[in-house]
Design an enzyme around this catalytic site. Structure first.
Site, PDB file in Angstrom:
ATOM      1  N   ARG A 297      95.496  27.600  52.128  1.00 25.80           N
ATOM      2  CA  ARG A 297      96.933  27.297  52.238  1.00 25.80           C
ATOM      3  C   ARG A 297      97.270  26.736  53.617  1.00 25.80           C
ATOM      4  O   ARG A 297      97.991  25.753  53.736  1.00 25.80           O
ATOM      5  CB  ARG A 297      97.756  28.562  51.961  1.00 25.80           C
ATOM      6  CG  ARG A 297      97.813  28.867  50.492  1.00 25.80           C
ATOM      7  CD  ARG A 297      98.533  30.162  50.189  1.00 25.80           C
ATOM      8  NE  ARG A 297      98.611  30.306  48.735  1.00 25.80           N
ATOM      9  CZ  ARG A 297      99.222  31.302  48.110  1.00 25.80           C
ATOM     10  NH1 ARG A 297      99.805  32.269  48.800  1.00 25.80           N
ATOM     11  NH2 ARG A 297      99.263  31.336  46.796  1.00 25.80           N
ATOM     12  N   TYR A 438      99.252  22.189  44.883  1.00 26.17           N
ATOM     13  CA  TYR A 438      97.998  22.959  44.803  1.00 26.17           C
ATOM     14  C   TYR A 438      97.897  24.035  45.877  1.00 26.17           C
ATOM     15  O   TYR A 438      98.663  24.048  46.814  1.00 26.17           O
ATOM     16  CB  TYR A 438      96.766  22.069  44.688  1.00 26.17           C
ATOM     17  CG  TYR A 438      96.346  21.142  45.801  1.00 26.17           C
ATOM     18  CD1 TYR A 438      96.802  21.221  47.097  1.00 26.17           C
ATOM     19  CD2 TYR A 438      95.395  20.143  45.497  1.00 26.17           C
ATOM     20  CE1 TYR A 438      96.345  20.353  48.066  1.00 26.17           C
ATOM     21  CE2 TYR A 438      94.935  19.264  46.479  1.00 26.17           C
ATOM     22  CZ  TYR A 438      95.418  19.383  47.760  1.00 26.17           C
ATOM     23  OH  TYR A 438      94.963  18.535  48.713  1.00 26.17           O
ATOM     24  N   GLU A 439      97.010  24.980  45.658  1.00 22.17           N
ATOM     25  CA  GLU A 439      96.922  26.203  46.489  1.00 22.17           C
ATOM     26  C   GLU A 439      98.251  26.955  46.530  1.00 22.17           C
ATOM     27  O   GLU A 439      98.576  27.594  47.522  1.00 22.17           O
ATOM     28  CB  GLU A 439      96.452  25.875  47.917  1.00 22.17           C
ATOM     29  CG  GLU A 439      95.129  25.166  48.019  1.00 22.17           C
ATOM     30  CD  GLU A 439      93.976  25.933  47.389  1.00 22.17           C
ATOM     31  OE1 GLU A 439      94.084  27.154  47.236  1.00 22.17           O
ATOM     32  OE2 GLU A 439      92.977  25.286  47.035  1.00 22.17           O
ATOM     33  N   GLY A 440      98.978  26.897  45.421  1.00 22.74           N
ATOM     34  CA  GLY A 440     100.261  27.578  45.338  1.00 22.74           C
ATOM     35  C   GLY A 440     101.408  26.626  45.624  1.00 22.74           C
ATOM     36  O   GLY A 440     101.523  26.108  46.726  1.00 22.74           O
TER      37      GLY A 440
END
Lengths: 596, 596
Positions: A297, A438-440
């Site tokens: 992140r 992406y990655e949350g």
């Protein structure tokens, strides 16, 4: 369009905002002072400018392609990755025991920014490998470490993160992939994973998949998920490559951007079961995955800054070259380069201020990470950990959201030429759209900010940051220049807005979750905006001192002007966000679902 | 993803905000009341849903292609355009004397929105033809009118606007194309034009280019530009097609979006000179071109609303279908469709509010246009003209800028699927990026707003709009519901910000042009935001009355909630813009050009 790494600004951040000399006093980082940073950044800049950046357009026009289970990457990528590995770049921040260079994140983050500016698609492969390394370091058995770490850190092999399934994106509770224990202690893994970045490619001999799956009989939901190492090729006892494992790429996606980065659909176990090895303990997979995710992140936040920087450089170059219309102030007779026009300047300054602000936040956070991991005093470690953890959703969420604003402005500066693909500006606009996802997604980051980072400690970490900001305001007031006063004034207003919202979130997070979470992304944007403005305020204080010492006038004056611009043009957005959060909670959910 | 025309909302706007019954009292529009609007909109919706909308994805995946001077449009376009012409849609707003239907803009604009939602690329061909028609109607000789108007209005032929040259984009003073008078009264035209939308295609028998060029010996700059008709095929005296003219397409562009719309490079006169016919008088070309441009600018504003609507519909459908995660309020046990989640709702409401707000502004402006052209009282015409002219940069600038926000949210609602091209949401994000650029960038619209629309009359038109807004605030206060009070409160703050900025612009436009024009785009965004919020406030008042009458509860409640959401979440942005404009003028231009 070539890329010039902003080494000077990165070093300014490293020296003055991240305070590298304090980092260099941490045990293990004794050799990582300013001189090391200078040497590493210069080498890194050269490599990325000369080798990686020139492949960025090719990656877009000749994306990775798929045929018969194989992925062929963009011409040039394989060789560039070999050079990346040979240069030791993959191991920059990793443990010297496994062949890494053991440098602090404060230096590593600057290098990551450059790599991502050079080529967002290329940089994703090392980014995911970093995550795999961190998970193994934290939770892998000695055997797993011995088998995989050195090859991953050397860049001979690469790593992936296998979370998503068609029905399980943000919601990992829905993961269905399963793992069956085998008599030899290994597992057989079965399932379909989608959106696997560099899930298959031709740049390394082996690919080490880290895969979330459920062991038979595990509890439902996220508490029944385990993490497995599933290598593309099994590894013999002597470290040589063995049999092909039953993990196969069945297709790659056709995407809006980052086209050179292959996004794979992987099938595990279609031919009897993929051999997997448990990482750590059963049912603790999500916890380990979060180790990878948190590193990733932060890194995706850097991607936002990086793509913004690339877009900015291209826009500046065009604005200096394109001749069109007379300046409104009459400073040039006849048509002038468009950088003379106030609105072009406003766009470029907005891009610049957002980049420098988010960079300052990211670099400051990196230093806190280093202190949180290495400081001898437990309380200092804990304080820095709390600070870093508060920063992660801001680095990820705010830097990527603003990358969409910055790259859109980058296209806009080009006028009609911006819409023509050959110009290259549009690639950044397309590439960056994945970063808020992406990655949350930004909403997932914002939930983390509202819940774990603000609600859980009753706003203590948030308010301690507000107190630090207030201190900076005082220093700016004491300095008393027009620019410092402007920044102090806008910071004070923005900080007060932040405190109001923190109190709202603490009061409503549990009682009125709909109202709180309706404001979660606005809260993230407010906090990210404020912290970037604060760090630019800190930068202004440093720049003023350097100017007084007669240093590098143009650079430090630019820093002061950029801080003032940010304060006057960007910080006031916090008022609008505060208002929306505090007054607008009900209208978000008022419309019946059927009436949309 | 199919398209459902928002006929109900468009008719709400036509009936209540644009007041169609007043329009129907204007001479010439006697038959254009609500019933006509209903009939036309329903027919238009059917045509666009069934014929045009299904071609939108194909236009992206199979763009127009170029070979040997010929452009082949996307399969299906030619036939759809034939149906468009046969249905009389090209002539909707044009003069009945030339075969048009002579309907008011109030109805025409609603139809244009639908066509553009259905297919932005397809809609550009009629959009440009409309501009050519308007220029000929206003300034063409009787011969030109007789030769071209009927065929353009029937859709047998299409029109183009040829302004841009490689060195002359926003700055038309730099136009170099030249025209040589011939003994027969015609001209020979020479030059290169770029970015010519539908400059070559296979959908019509003939293409009528309207071309800016300089007659030999004309003054330099914009005062020496004339406008010419240059048909692709010359037209014989009997109206049949004659020789191929010396105007040829040499390539089309490879673009970020609207890929089905061919963007041509045209060469005029490479084989001896293209035959052209002067429109109006020599050296008045820019004036005539502005007639086309103003119509086109309004229409591009509609494109912004239209693509936003399409993106919104797709996002709502996905949010209703995709299951992921438990609602934070515990309203559903286990995973629910994502429309349950507050941040998804916030995104959908933001999209919806921006669309309904900009639509309300556009429709209100259309009614003013009709009154400005047809009202028997000169004063009423003049007032409406001033109002309409103030609205044009807002409709163009604000609606297209917000389309970038809306389509980005549309992708974001889809999460990872949004980044996959086959999902279709990304097309809107790509398509819309041209809208803030062509027919005058947002900065060009903002210059118009600051200079011609605000500075020239010393802010009179602006303040008269502020006075109307204040009146609406009073009505909302008098109504006194919580929603009405919230809207009144936020409107009052935004209106005051607007008035402050108008005064700043009037004071600084000439004295400190850099400071004024540094705030031009923020001023445009502030004004566009406010006017949309005002029109939603007007909508709230209507909706409340209709609810009291027991009408269509869900629709009118939704209108009230949307107005409140807009007021609480979008209107407060005006405070940040005001602050940036009033305080930030200097920091925009402070950084030396060399220091970027």
């Amino acid at each position: 369009m070539s890329y010039q790494a902003p080494v000077k600004d990165l070093l300014f951040n490293i020296e003055h905002l991240a305070n590298i000399e304090a980092v260099a006093q941490l045990p293990g980082f004794e050799d990582a002072g300013l001189e090391t940073a200078q040497a590493v950044l210069q080498e890194c800049a050269k490599f990325n400018q000369d080798v990686v950046a020139p492949l960025n357009v090719a990656g877009d026009t000749h994306p990775s392609s798929f045929k018969d289970g194989q992925v062929t990457t963009t011409p040039g990528f394989k060789d560039a990755f070999k050079q990346y590995a040979a240069g030791g770049w993959q191991g920059l921040q990793h443990d010297a025991d496994y062949g890494g260079q053991g440098l602090p994140k404060t230096i590593g983050a600057a290098c990551q920014e450059m790599l991502n500016s050079a080529n967002l698609s290329f940089a994703l492969c090392p980014l995911l490998t970093d995550g795999a390394i961190e998970a193994l370091v934290t939770a892998g058995s000695d055997t797993l470490k011995a088998t995989y770490l050195e090859k991953l850190i050397s860049g001979e092999w690469t790593g992936t993160m296998n979370l998503t399934e068609p029905q399980a994106g943000s919601d990992l509770a829905l993961v269905r992939s399963r793992a069956e224990p085998q008599p030899d202690g290994s597992y057989k893994v079965f399932g379909t994973k989608i959106f696997i970045t560099y899930g298959e490619h031709d740049m390394a001999e082996n690919i080490i998949h880290l895969v979330l799956a459920r062991v038979q009989g595990a509890p439902e939901g996220v508490k029944g998920i385990s993490l497995f190492v599933v290598p593309k090729f099994l590894v013999n006892a002597d470290g040589s490559l063995g049999e092909r494992n039953d993990a196969h790429c069945v297709s790659i996606e056709h995407k809006l951007g980052i086209k050179a980065s292959p996004t794979a659909v992987l099938q595990f176990g279609d031919n009897g079961g993929a051999v997997g090895y448990l990482v750590g303990e059963e049912n603790r997979g999500l916890e380990y995955m979060f180790i990878m995710m948190n590193a990733a992140r932060y890194a995706v936040g850097l991607q936002g800054i990086a793509v913004s920087e690339r877009s900015y450089q291209q826009a500046v170059a065009y604005a200096r070259e394109r001749v069109q219309s007379r300046p409104v102030d009459g400073s040039v007779k006849g048509s002038a380069t468009i950088i003379h026009h106030p609105d072009v300047r406003r766009m470029l300054m907005t891009m610049r201020a957002l980049i420098e602000g988010t960079r300052a936040t990211a670099m400051t956070a990196a230093a806190a990470y280093d202190a949180a991991h290495k400081h001898p005093d437990a309380q200092v470690r804990q304080d820095n950990q709390a600070f870093y953890e508060f920063m992660v959703p801001l680095v990820k969420g705010y830097s990527t959201e603003i990358s969409q604003e910055v790259t859109a402005l980058g296209v806009q500066v080009h006028g009609g030429m911006g819409f023509i693909e050959e110009t290259g500006s549009a690639q950044h606009y397309r590439d960056c759209k994945i970063l808020t996802i992406y990655e949350g997604t930004t909403a997932i980051q914002a939930n983390d900010l509202v819940g774990r980072k603000t609600g859980r400690d009753g706003g203590v970490a948030a308010k301690s940051i507000a107190a630090q900001i207030e201190k900076t305001e005082g220093e700016l007031q004491a300095l008393g220049t027009a620019a410092a006063q402007a920044v102090a004034r806008e910071l004070a207003a923005a900080r007060q807005a932040f405190v109001d919202v923190v109190e709202f979130m603490v009061a409503n997070g549990r009682e009125s979750p709909n109202a709180a979470f309706a404001g979660s992304v606005p809260y993230l944007m407010l906090a990210g905006n404020l912290v970037a403005g604060w760090n630019l305020g800190r930068a202004l204080l440093v720049a003023d001192k350097q100017l007084a010492n007669g240093q590098d006038k143009a650079f430090y004056q630019a820093k002061i002007i950029t801080a003032q611009f940010y304060a006057e043009h960007i910080l006031p957005r916090t008022a609008a966000l505060r208002s929306a959060i505090l007054n607008g909670g009900e209208s978000v959910m008022a419309l019946d679902m059927d009436d949309f």
